[in-house]
Motif scaffolding. Structure first.
Motif, PDB file in Angstrom:
ATOM      1  N   GLN A 101       0.825  -1.211   0.000  1.00 23.36           N
ATOM      2  CA  GLN A 101       0.000   0.000   0.000  1.00 23.36           C
ATOM      3  C   GLN A 101       0.862   1.266   0.000  1.00 23.36           C
ATOM      4  O   GLN A 101       0.558   2.240  -0.690  1.00 23.36           O
ATOM      5  CB  GLN A 101      -0.940  -0.008   1.215  1.00 23.36           C
ATOM      6  CG  GLN A 101      -2.055  -1.042   1.120  1.00 23.36           C
ATOM      7  CD  GLN A 101      -2.844  -1.161   2.413  1.00 23.36           C
ATOM      8  OE1 GLN A 101      -2.269  -1.125   3.511  1.00 23.36           O
ATOM      9  NE2 GLN A 101      -4.147  -1.307   2.293  1.00 23.36           N
ATOM     10  N   VAL A 102       1.937   1.236   0.789  1.00 21.15           N
ATOM     11  CA  VAL A 102       2.856   2.386   0.822  1.00 21.15           C
ATOM     12  C   VAL A 102       3.456   2.599  -0.563  1.00 21.15           C
ATOM     13  O   VAL A 102       3.555   3.735  -1.050  1.00 21.15           O
ATOM     14  CB  VAL A 102       3.968   2.155   1.868  1.00 21.15           C
ATOM     15  CG1 VAL A 102       5.033   3.243   1.768  1.00 21.15           C
ATOM     16  CG2 VAL A 102       3.374   2.133   3.272  1.00 21.15           C
ATOM     17  N   LEU A 103       3.853   1.501  -1.214  1.00 19.81           N
ATOM     18  CA  LEU A 103       4.429   1.594  -2.555  1.00 19.81           C
ATOM     19  C   LEU A 103       3.427   2.175  -3.545  1.00 19.81           C
ATOM     20  O   LEU A 103       3.771   3.040  -4.359  1.00 19.81           O
ATOM     21  CB  LEU A 103       4.890   0.213  -3.013  1.00 19.81           C
ATOM     22  CG  LEU A 103       5.674   0.136  -4.327  1.00 19.81           C
ATOM     23  CD1 LEU A 103       6.978   0.919  -4.215  1.00 19.81           C
ATOM     24  CD2 LEU A 103       5.954  -1.327  -4.697  1.00 19.81           C
ATOM     25  N   MET A 104       2.179   1.738  -3.475  1.00 23.48           N
ATOM     26  CA  MET A 104       1.160   2.228  -4.404  1.00 23.48           C
ATOM     27  C   MET A 104       0.867   3.705  -4.197  1.00 23.48           C
ATOM     28  O   MET A 104       0.708   4.469  -5.156  1.00 23.48           O
ATOM     29  CB  MET A 104      -0.122   1.407  -4.248  1.00 23.48           C
ATOM     30  CG  MET A 104      -0.007  -0.039  -4.716  1.00 23.48           C
ATOM     31  SD  MET A 104       0.523  -0.181  -6.444  1.00 23.48           S
ATOM     32  CE  MET A 104      -0.856   0.612  -7.273  1.00 23.48           C
ATOM     33  N   VAL A 105       0.781   4.129  -2.932  1.00 26.82           N
ATOM     34  CA  VAL A 105       0.541   5.549  -2.646  1.00 26.82           C
ATOM     35  C   VAL A 105       1.708   6.391  -3.156  1.00 26.82           C
ATOM     36  O   VAL A 105       1.511   7.447  -3.778  1.00 26.82           O
ATOM     37  CB  VAL A 105       0.329   5.768  -1.131  1.00 26.82           C
ATOM     38  CG1 VAL A 105       0.367   7.266  -0.784  1.00 26.82           C
ATOM     39  CG2 VAL A 105      -0.999   5.172  -0.694  1.00 26.82           C
ATOM     40  N   GLY A 106       2.933   5.919  -2.915  1.00 29.04           N
ATOM     41  CA  GLY A 106       4.109   6.648  -3.386  1.00 29.04           C
ATOM     42  C   GLY A 106       4.171   6.725  -4.895  1.00 29.04           C
ATOM     43  O   GLY A 106       4.470   7.785  -5.458  1.00 29.04           O
ATOM     44  N   ILE A 107       3.888   5.611  -5.578  1.00 31.20           N
ATOM     45  CA  ILE A 107       3.908   5.601  -7.050  1.00 31.20           C
ATOM     46  C   ILE A 107       2.850   6.553  -7.606  1.00 31.20           C
ATOM     47  O   ILE A 107       3.093   7.277  -8.580  1.00 31.20           O
ATOM     48  CB  ILE A 107       3.682   4.169  -7.580  1.00 31.20           C
ATOM     49  CG1 ILE A 107       4.920   3.306  -7.305  1.00 31.20           C
ATOM     50  CG2 ILE A 107       3.367   4.181  -9.074  1.00 31.20           C
ATOM     51  CD1 ILE A 107       4.732   1.843  -7.645  1.00 31.20           C
ATOM     52  N   THR A 108       1.677   6.568  -6.997  1.00 28.34           N
ATOM     53  CA  THR A 108       0.608   7.464  -7.457  1.00 28.34           C
ATOM     54  C   THR A 108       1.015   8.916  -7.316  1.00 28.34           C
ATOM     55  O   THR A 108       0.790   9.737  -8.218  1.00 28.34           O
ATOM     56  CB  THR A 108      -0.682   7.204  -6.652  1.00 28.34           C
ATOM     57  OG1 THR A 108      -1.062   5.824  -6.800  1.00 28.34           O
ATOM     58  CG2 THR A 108      -1.821   8.093  -7.145  1.00 28.34           C
ATOM     59  N   PHE A 109       1.628   9.247  -6.187  1.00 32.51           N
ATOM     60  CA  PHE A 109       2.108  10.620  -5.961  1.00 32.51           C
ATOM     61  C   PHE A 109       3.140  11.016  -7.019  1.00 32.51           C
ATOM     62  O   PHE A 109       3.043  12.078  -7.640  1.00 32.51           O
ATOM     63  CB  PHE A 109       2.713  10.714  -4.559  1.00 32.51           C
ATOM     64  CG  PHE A 109       3.457  12.001  -4.292  1.00 32.51           C
ATOM     65  CD1 PHE A 109       2.771  13.143  -3.902  1.00 32.51           C
ATOM     66  CD2 PHE A 109       4.839  12.073  -4.436  1.00 32.51           C
ATOM     67  CE1 PHE A 109       3.449  14.336  -3.662  1.00 32.51           C
ATOM     68  CE2 PHE A 109       5.523  13.259  -4.202  1.00 32.51           C
ATOM     69  CZ  PHE A 109       4.820  14.378  -3.808  1.00 32.51           C
ATOM     70  N   VAL A 242      13.933   7.594  -3.248  1.00 34.08           N
ATOM     71  CA  VAL A 242      13.501   7.755  -1.850  1.00 34.08           C
ATOM     72  C   VAL A 242      12.385   6.774  -1.525  1.00 34.08           C
ATOM     73  O   VAL A 242      12.384   6.125  -0.465  1.00 34.08           O
ATOM     74  CB  VAL A 242      13.042   9.210  -1.591  1.00 34.08           C
ATOM     75  CG1 VAL A 242      12.317   9.313  -0.248  1.00 34.08           C
ATOM     76  CG2 VAL A 242      14.238  10.154  -1.613  1.00 34.08           C
ATOM     77  N   LEU A 243      11.415   6.640  -2.421  1.00 31.01           N
ATOM     78  CA  LEU A 243      10.302   5.715  -2.192  1.00 31.01           C
ATOM     79  C   LEU A 243      10.800   4.285  -2.027  1.00 31.01           C
ATOM     80  O   LEU A 243      10.419   3.585  -1.073  1.00 31.01           O
ATOM     81  CB  LEU A 243       9.310   5.806  -3.354  1.00 31.01           C
ATOM     82  CG  LEU A 243       8.156   4.795  -3.331  1.00 31.01           C
ATOM     83  CD1 LEU A 243       7.280   5.014  -2.109  1.00 31.01           C
ATOM     84  CD2 LEU A 243       7.335   4.878  -4.612  1.00 31.01           C
ATOM     85  N   LEU A 244      11.671   3.832  -2.928  1.00 31.34           N
ATOM     86  CA  LEU A 244      12.163   2.449  -2.868  1.00 31.34           C
ATOM     87  C   LEU A 244      13.013   2.215  -1.626  1.00 31.34           C
ATOM     88  O   LEU A 244      12.922   1.154  -0.987  1.00 31.34           O
ATOM     89  CB  LEU A 244      12.971   2.130  -4.134  1.00 31.34           C
ATOM     90  CG  LEU A 244      12.171   2.105  -5.444  1.00 31.34           C
ATOM     91  CD1 LEU A 244      13.091   1.835  -6.627  1.00 31.34           C
ATOM     92  CD2 LEU A 244      11.059   1.064  -5.386  1.00 31.34           C
ATOM     93  N   GLY A 249      13.240  -0.828   3.434  1.00 34.26           N
ATOM     94  CA  GLY A 249      14.047  -0.960   4.632  1.00 34.26           C
ATOM     95  C   GLY A 249      14.451   0.258   5.413  1.00 34.26           C
ATOM     96  O   GLY A 249      14.398   0.235   6.645  1.00 34.26           O
ATOM     97  N   LEU A 250      14.890   1.346   4.779  1.00 32.35           N
ATOM     98  CA  LEU A 250      15.411   2.486   5.536  1.00 32.35           C
ATOM     99  C   LEU A 250      14.259   3.274   6.154  1.00 32.35           C
ATOM    100  O   LEU A 250      13.320   3.653   5.446  1.00 32.35           O
ATOM    101  CB  LEU A 250      16.226   3.400   4.625  1.00 32.35           C
ATOM    102  CG  LEU A 250      17.065   4.475   5.329  1.00 32.35           C
ATOM    103  CD1 LEU A 250      18.149   3.822   6.170  1.00 32.35           C
ATOM    104  CD2 LEU A 250      17.688   5.411   4.307  1.00 32.35           C
TER     105      LEU A 250
END
Length: 288
Positions: A101-109, A242-244, A249-250
């Motif tokens: 979900q975090v990845l999808m929100v970041g990709i959409t942004f 930054v998203l990845l 992990g970070l």
């Protein structure tokens, strides 16, 4: 004649009037009348005697190169505005959402930021291509001057201010962004990306406008689209990184700490680079 006029991409049909070469049906259709009127008003003498091309030749792209686009996009991409909003968005959702979900929100942004700048650039180029002859060269020169001014503002900001930078997202707009950050849905992330694209124009717009000016003065609309895509893909690369890094992990808190500790240095470096690019475009003959 192509060689004498410095045309990098010869084509058929080509019409040469004085020092102006119109290559391809689009340029001929759009610019032939203006080129004829310009030649009638100020006849060219010995157009190719010295084997050089004038600045107004639409058939050459010698002043617009892929390395220049990459450099300008790279400088513009390291702007604190978009990075700050993405990191704050990730901070607000990383503990509440799954990694997917975090990845999808970041990709959409990030996709919204890309689409906003690409569509805005496309609209700018369309407007210039339909405007009077010579306006594109004027805009390229004006954009280079704007890049220098904004670069100097960044340098002064970094030297004298610890916070409240002049070239930043306006304080009055932050409550609007915070509302969409708290929502953290995919539609909210898309709207947030568009709003960030609008509000961060003072941070990143100078170099983008410079490239758009050069693209409009040296290529047709169709020829300019690959440069536009390249610029915007590089522009969003730091956001993707930054998203990845956060997703895999970070902790976003560490990324945010690094951003806060280095934001003055980043602004200073960006300012110097903007001034350098602007001066090169204004002073090197092939750019105007």
């Amino acid at each position: 004649m192509d060689k004498a006029l410095g045309i990098d991409s010869p084509g058929v049909p080509t019409i040469i009037i004085g020092n102006v070469a119109l290559v391809g049906e689009d340029q001929i259709r759009d610019r032939l009348d203006a080129a004829i009127r310009q030649e009638l008003a100020s006849p060219t003498r010995n157009a190719t005697a010295n084997g050089t091309v004038t600045a107004n030749c639409p058939g050459t792209v010698s002043s617009l190169t892929v390395p220049l686009v990459i450099v300008c996009a790279g400088i513009a991409s390291i702007n604190p505005c978009g990075l700050a909003v993405l990191i704050i968005l990730l901070l607000s959702i990383i503990a509440l959402q799954t990694r997917r979900q975090v990845l999808m929100v970041g990709i959409t942004f990030i996709a919204a930021v890309f689409l906003f700048y690409f569509i805005a650039g496309l609209g700018f180029l369309s407007f210039i291509n339909n405007s009077a002859t010579g306006i594109s060269s004027l805009i390229a020169t004006a954009a280079a001057a704007i890049a220098i001014v904004l670069g100097l503002v960044n340098i002064v900001d970094a030297a004298v201010r610890k916070e409240g930078f002049l070239l930043a997202i306006p304080v009055s707009k932050k409550p609007v962004l915070e509302r969409y950050i708290r929502t953290a849905t995919l539609p909210a992330a898309f709207v947030l990306g568009v709003l960030v694209g609008i509000f961060e124009l003072p941070c990143a717009g100078g170099l983008y406008l410079t490239i758009l000016g050069l693209v409009s003065s040296t290529t047709t609309l169709a020829e300019g689209i690959p440069y536009l895509l390249l610029f915007n893909l590089i522009f969003i690369l730091p956001l993707i990184v930054v998203l990845l890094v956060v997703v895999f992990g970070l902790p976003p808190e560490r990324v945010n700490t690094w951003r806060l500790e280095n934001r003055r240095m980043l602004r200073f470096a960006i300012g110097l680079a903007m001034v350098a690019v602007g001066l090169v475009i204004l002073l090197v003959p092939s750019f105007h």
